[in-house]
Design a protein around this motif. Structure first.
Motif, PDB file in Angstrom:
ATOM      1  N   GLY A   1      46.302 105.783  38.333  1.00 56.04           N
ATOM      2  CA  GLY A   1      44.959 105.202  38.380  1.00 56.04           C
ATOM      3  C   GLY A   1      44.749 104.363  39.622  1.00 56.04           C
ATOM      4  O   GLY A   1      43.745 104.497  40.322  1.00 56.04           O
ATOM      5  N   VAL A   2      45.719 103.507  39.942  1.00 56.78           N
ATOM      6  CA  VAL A   2      45.640 102.627  41.116  1.00 56.78           C
ATOM      7  C   VAL A   2      45.628 103.444  42.408  1.00 56.78           C
ATOM      8  O   VAL A   2      44.826 103.193  43.313  1.00 56.78           O
ATOM      9  CB  VAL A   2      46.828 101.636  41.140  1.00 56.78           C
ATOM     10  N   GLY A   3      46.524 104.421  42.487  1.00 55.86           N
ATOM     11  CA  GLY A   3      46.627 105.244  43.692  1.00 55.86           C
ATOM     12  C   GLY A   3      45.350 106.019  43.965  1.00 55.86           C
ATOM     13  O   GLY A   3      44.917 106.137  45.113  1.00 55.86           O
ATOM     14  N   THR A   4      44.720 106.534  42.901  1.00 59.75           N
ATOM     15  CA  THR A   4      43.469 107.283  43.051  1.00 59.75           C
ATOM     16  C   THR A   4      42.306 106.342  43.340  1.00 59.75           C
ATOM     17  O   THR A   4      41.413 106.650  44.126  1.00 59.75           O
ATOM     18  CB  THR A   4      43.170 108.103  41.779  1.00 59.75           C
ATOM     19  N   ALA A   5      42.324 105.168  42.712  1.00 55.15           N
ATOM     20  CA  ALA A   5      41.212 104.217  42.838  1.00 55.15           C
ATOM     21  C   ALA A   5      41.116 103.607  44.226  1.00 55.15           C
ATOM     22  O   ALA A   5      40.013 103.452  44.762  1.00 55.15           O
ATOM     23  CB  ALA A   5      41.359 103.100  41.803  1.00 55.15           C
ATOM     24  N   ILE A   6      42.262 103.275  44.828  1.00 55.47           N
ATOM     25  CA  ILE A   6      42.207 102.470  46.051  1.00 55.47           C
ATOM     26  C   ILE A   6      42.684 103.250  47.282  1.00 55.47           C
ATOM     27  O   ILE A   6      41.883 103.775  48.031  1.00 55.47           O
ATOM     28  CB  ILE A   6      42.991 101.145  45.883  1.00 55.47           C
ATOM     29  N   CYS A   7      43.966 103.308  47.498  1.00 55.68           N
ATOM     30  CA  CYS A   7      44.397 103.956  48.765  1.00 55.68           C
ATOM     31  C   CYS A   7      45.774 104.591  48.636  1.00 55.68           C
ATOM     32  O   CYS A   7      46.648 104.350  49.469  1.00 55.68           O
ATOM     33  CB  CYS A   7      44.357 102.964  49.922  1.00 55.68           C
ATOM     34  N   GLY A   8      45.951 105.382  47.595  1.00 55.63           N
ATOM     35  CA  GLY A   8      47.167 106.174  47.478  1.00 55.63           C
ATOM     36  C   GLY A   8      48.450 105.383  47.489  1.00 55.63           C
ATOM     37  O   GLY A   8      48.625 104.409  46.748  1.00 55.63           O
ATOM     38  N   GLY A   9      49.384 105.779  48.380  1.00 57.32           N
ATOM     39  CA  GLY A   9      50.725 105.200  48.418  1.00 57.32           C
ATOM     40  C   GLY A   9      50.755 103.704  48.659  1.00 57.32           C
ATOM     41  O   GLY A   9      51.572 102.995  48.077  1.00 57.32           O
ATOM     42  N   SER A  10      49.865 103.186  49.512  1.00 59.05           N
ATOM     43  CA  SER A  10      49.859 101.755  49.808  1.00 59.05           C
ATOM     44  C   SER A  10      49.505 100.929  48.573  1.00 59.05           C
ATOM     45  O   SER A  10      50.099  99.878  48.321  1.00 59.05           O
ATOM     46  CB  SER A  10      48.857 101.442  50.929  1.00 59.05           C
ATOM     47  N   ALA A  11      48.518 101.402  47.811  1.00 57.97           N
ATOM     48  CA  ALA A  11      48.127 100.696  46.587  1.00 57.97           C
ATOM     49  C   ALA A  11      49.240 100.748  45.545  1.00 57.97           C
ATOM     50  O   ALA A  11      49.525  99.749  44.874  1.00 57.97           O
ATOM     51  CB  ALA A  11      46.846 101.300  46.023  1.00 57.97           C
ATOM     52  N   ILE A  12      49.866 101.905  45.426  1.00 62.90           N
ATOM     53  CA  ILE A  12      50.996 102.048  44.485  1.00 62.90           C
ATOM     54  C   ILE A  12      52.123 101.113  44.901  1.00 62.90           C
ATOM     55  O   ILE A  12      52.735 100.443  44.063  1.00 62.90           O
ATOM     56  CB  ILE A  12      51.469 103.520  44.437  1.00 62.90           C
ATOM     57  N   ALA A  13      52.369 101.048  46.218  1.00 64.47           N
ATOM     58  CA  ALA A  13      53.411 100.160  46.740  1.00 64.47           C
ATOM     59  C   ALA A  13      53.108  98.694  46.438  1.00 64.47           C
ATOM     60  O   ALA A  13      54.009  97.901  46.163  1.00 64.47           O
ATOM     61  CB  ALA A  13      53.560 100.356  48.241  1.00 64.47           C
ATOM     62  N   ALA A  14      51.827  98.323  46.491  1.00 66.84           N
ATOM     63  CA  ALA A  14      51.439  96.929  46.247  1.00 66.84           C
ATOM     64  C   ALA A  14      51.512  96.549  44.772  1.00 66.84           C
ATOM     65  O   ALA A  14      51.925  95.440  44.423  1.00 66.84           O
ATOM     66  CB  ALA A  14      50.019  96.692  46.769  1.00 66.84           C
ATOM     67  N   ILE A  15      51.122  97.476  43.905  1.00 69.29           N
ATOM     68  CA  ILE A  15      51.035  97.166  42.473  1.00 69.29           C
ATOM     69  C   ILE A  15      52.373  97.312  41.761  1.00 69.29           C
ATOM     70  O   ILE A  15      52.668  96.578  40.816  1.00 69.29           O
ATOM     71  CB  ILE A  15      49.971  98.070  41.786  1.00 69.29           C
TER      72      ILE A  15
END
Length: 335
Positions: free
Chosen positions: A122-136
């Motif tokens: 959900g986070v990766g699709t919502a925001i910016c893929g790998g970077s968002a996944i890395a942050a969350i």
């Protein structure tokens, strides 16, 4: 000194993989260095099993260097770049992000995709893929397998989007601006947004890139929301089990605060000229290093056991986001 010696072997192997992955990513930018890093790491770990002496350094790289990478990327983000475009694209951005989370939650439950994996998709699709996944992922304490699987899922739909979005945009009759807004809000990874945007037209590519930067700033509020959720869960757990030591300062993602500080400093003009270019290169390389380490910690057999359901979830979330982006543009008169 002893602890550094223990960390070095794992850090070095992640560094070497990242060099190879970055080079491959330059040759094939649609795939990108982060995906190559994860894949090479998974292949090494599952074909020959990494030696024990690498464990500490690999864990350090996948956790600490990942967080440092987010901070460095913050130093390459200027709020001035996104100010005007942010206002124009706000409605589409808010609705597509909300759609991604709601769809991931509802269909994740229906498909019985486990919590962290569902959240990361959900986070990766919502925001910016790998970077968002890395942050969350450090905030929700996601395991390496879920991080690797979610990034692989997001990558799959990035590739599809780059191939089908430009011809679809021409078929629908999008203007350059409308297509740029669609690509910037419905494609996840920055390189894929740029590739799709410029495949449509130069103006669409420029606009899509700025929309994507605007969308990336949403990492900050989303991270804080997840921090609040985790703090509530930890507090409840501490109330039910007195042995659990709850401290908000321990679970707060300080790296997100420093990401914000670095972004503010860049906005104020502290980082001059070409330095921002090199900051971005360093941040992206550190992300590839961290994801290479995550690949080195991932068990492919466990990923296979998760089956195709997370990929189906990724498809549903991505499709809904793409449709909602068009609908909101139509309602707001941007198409």
């Amino acid at each position: 000194m002893k602890s550094i010696k223990k960390l070095l072997p794992g850090i070095i192997i992640a560094f070497v993989i990242a060099l190879i992955a970055t080079k491959l990513g330059e040759i094939m930018p649609i795939i990108g260095g982060p995906v190559f890093g994860i894949v090479i790491g998974i292949i090494i770990n599952n074909s020959m099993k990494k030696p024990k002496l690498l464990d500490e350094g690999v864990t350090f790289t996948s956790k600490k260097i990942l967080q440092w990478a987010i901070i460095v990327l913050g130093a390459g983000l200027s709020f001035n770049q996104v100010k005007t475009t942010g206002v124009e694209s706000l409605a589409v951005t808010v609705f597509t992000i909300s759609t991604a989370f709601l769809t991931a939650y509802v269909f994740g439950k229906l498909l019985k995709v486990k919590g962290d994996l569902k959240t990361l998709i959900g986070v990766g699709t919502a925001i910016c893929g790998g970077s968002a996944i890395a942050a969350i992922s450090p905030i929700i304490e996601a395991d390496d397998m879920d991080i690797a699987y979610s990034i692989s899922t997001i990558f799959l739909f990035n590739i599809i989007a780059v191939l089908i979005f430009p011809p679809l945009g021409h078929l629908i009759g999008f203007t350059d601006k409308a297509f740029g807004l669609w690509a910037g809000t419905a494609i996840n990874d920055t390189s894929s947004v740029v590739a799709a945007g410029y495949a449509f037209s130069n103006k669409a590519g420029e606009y899509a890139t700025i929309v994507k930067l605007t969308r990336a700033t949403m990492i900050i509020p989303i991270s804080l929301i997840f921090t609040a959720i985790m703090a509530y869960k930890k507090k409840k757990e501490a109330e039910q089990n007195k042995e659990v030591n709850y401290k908000f300062s321990k679970i707060f993602p300080w790296f997100i605060l420093w990401f914000l500080v670095a972004s503010v400093l860049n906005t104020m003009g502290v980082f001059k000229g070409g330095s921002i270019h090199y900051i971005n290169i360093l941040g992206k390389f550190m992300i590839v290093m961290a994801l290479s380490a995550i690949g080195l910690s991932s068990d492919f057999r466990k990923m296979v056991k998760s089956g195709i359901r997370p990929i189906i979830l990724g498809l549903i979330v991505w499709f809904n986001v793409a449709i909602v982006s068009i609908i909101v543009q139509f309602i707001t008169g941007q198409i």
